[in-house]
Scaffold this active site. Structure first.
Site, PDB file in Angstrom:
ATOM      1  CG  HIS A 100      -1.911  -1.182   1.488  1.00 43.15           C
ATOM      2  ND1 HIS A 100      -3.185  -1.073   0.408  1.00 43.15           N
ATOM      3  CD2 HIS A 100      -1.903  -2.113   1.857  1.00 43.15           C
ATOM      4  CE1 HIS A 100      -3.892  -2.086   0.870  1.00 43.15           C
ATOM      5  NE2 HIS A 100      -3.111  -2.825   1.696  1.00 43.15           N
ATOM      6  CG  HIS A 110      -2.667  -9.552  -3.905  1.00 41.46           C
ATOM      7  ND1 HIS A 110      -3.240 -10.358  -4.937  1.00 41.46           N
ATOM      8  CD2 HIS A 110      -2.824 -10.269  -2.810  1.00 41.46           C
ATOM      9  CE1 HIS A 110      -3.313 -11.853  -4.375  1.00 41.46           C
ATOM     10  NE2 HIS A 110      -2.884 -11.621  -3.067  1.00 41.46           N
ATOM     11  CB  VAL A 113       3.611 -18.209  -5.942  1.00 44.17           C
ATOM     12  CG1 VAL A 113       3.536 -17.261  -7.387  1.00 44.17           C
ATOM     13  CG2 VAL A 113       4.809 -17.468  -5.193  1.00 44.17           C
ATOM     14  N   GLY A 262      -7.356 -21.958  11.158  1.00 44.91           N
ATOM     15  CA  GLY A 262      -6.773 -21.793  12.385  1.00 44.91           C
ATOM     16  C   GLY A 262      -5.297 -21.211  11.940  1.00 44.91           C
ATOM     17  N   GLY A 263      -5.149 -20.398  11.143  1.00 40.61           N
ATOM     18  CA  GLY A 263      -3.874 -19.421  10.744  1.00 40.61           C
ATOM     19  C   GLY A 263      -3.679 -18.478  11.537  1.00 40.61           C
ATOM     20  NE  ARG A 264       1.840 -14.588  14.365  1.00 40.48           N
ATOM     21  CZ  ARG A 264       2.295 -13.306  13.874  1.00 40.48           C
ATOM     22  NH1 ARG A 264       2.256 -12.975  12.667  1.00 40.48           N
ATOM     23  NH2 ARG A 264       2.805 -12.669  14.993  1.00 40.48           N
TER      24      ARG A 264
END
Length: 307
Positions: A100, A110, A113, A262-264
């Site tokens: 940004h 953005h 991969v 359940g990712g960060r």
């Protein structure tokens, strides 16, 4: 090398993150990325390397994430259209980034991969690559959009005559806010479920796309970073950033997958802009530079042949 080589993918992605961060820092000339290494909590395993740059001379905020996570089952966002994946363990790794800028004349960009593999005892693994990149201008320039798509096409051309056209069309369709009936930006490339032609062929394609991102973006940054702007342009930039938030929280597969698996959370939501302005039922003034974004740039088109 036609069976999946997760070690080779990991090594490439870590190197890609290093190279992109270095090039973004060099382009900014002031701020550096702060690195945050993390381990996944809860069921499953893995972790990642989050890097965030803030308050730069050119970039207001940028995040470049690497993650590699495993789990016993894929979340609903991954199995909704592919029921054959249900009941399989998975490993997912990738690099995802959003940049940004301060200056409204420099577009937001953005890229990501990624590689997935889903396994079940006694059956062949199911694997695929995905990714791409897209550009979100606030005040557009035809020559910038054409140059962006030219680099994207060059990255795809070695892999087939229709590859760029197919992935460009997919990008236009994917980065689309249905509830507003408008694209998020001027597109680029988007692909998913890539495994046709074998692992080595697909890996080479995704590397070509990943390696071309900064070739597409940084020349635009360099060209537009010194254009003077005032409160009007800044207000419009902050208003339009709201569309970015809407897309990422409502539609983006990566965001949904990360949250459902359940990712960060801090790393998943680093794609959101640092400042956003909301205004009820705002409309651009007819004939204004702001209206040109809607009337010209937010219209999916063949940028390489129609101008």
């Amino acid at each position: 090398m036609n069976s999946p080589d997760i070690g080779a993918v990991r090594a490439y992605l870590l190197d890609l993150q290093d190279r992109i961060c270095l090039q973004i820092e060099q382009a900014d000339g002031q701020s550096k990325f702060v690195e945050d290494n993390w381990q996944r909590e809860g069921p499953g395993g893995g972790g990642g390397r989050t890097r965030v740059l803030t308050d730069g001379a050119i970039f207001e905020q940028g995040g470049v994430n690497f993650s590699q996570v495993t789990g016993d089952s894929l979340p609903a966002s991954a199995t909704a259209s592919r029921p054959e994946l249900a009941g399989r363990s998975f490993e997912a790794l990738g690099v995802s980034l959003v940049i940004h800028p301060h200056n409204p004349y420099v577009p937001t960009s953005h890229a990501n991969v990624r590689f997935f593999i889903a396994e079940k005892e006694g059956e062949e693994p199911i694997w695929w690559f995905g990714g791409g990149y897209d550009l979100t201008p606030y005040y557009g320039f035809d020559e910038d959009v054409v140059a962006w798509h030219q680099v994207a096409k060059s990255a795809c051309d070695p892999f087939g005559e229709s590859v760029y056209a197919d992935y460009k069309k997919w990008c236009d369709e994917y980065f689309f806010l249905k509830h507003r009936n408008e694209p998020r930006g001027v597109g680029g490339l988007f692909l998913d479920d890539l495994n046709e032609g074998g692992f080595e062929h697909c890996f080479n394609m995704i590397k070509s796309i990943g390696d071309s991102y900064t070739q597409a973006y940084l020349p635009i940054v360099e060209k537009r970073k010194k254009i003077p702007f005032g409160e009007r342009e800044r207000d419009f930039q902050l208003y339009r950033r709201g569309r970015y938030v809407e897309f990422n929280l409502v539609y983006d597969r990566g965001t949904l997958f990360g949250l459902q698996s359940g990712g960060r959370t801090e790393s998943i939501l680093m794609s959101l802009p640092p400042l956003v302005k909301w205004q009820y039922n705002w409309q651009p003034e007819a004939g204004s530079p702001e209206s040109k974004l809607y009337e010209h740039f937010l219209k999916p088109q063949d940028w390489l042949n129609e101008l």
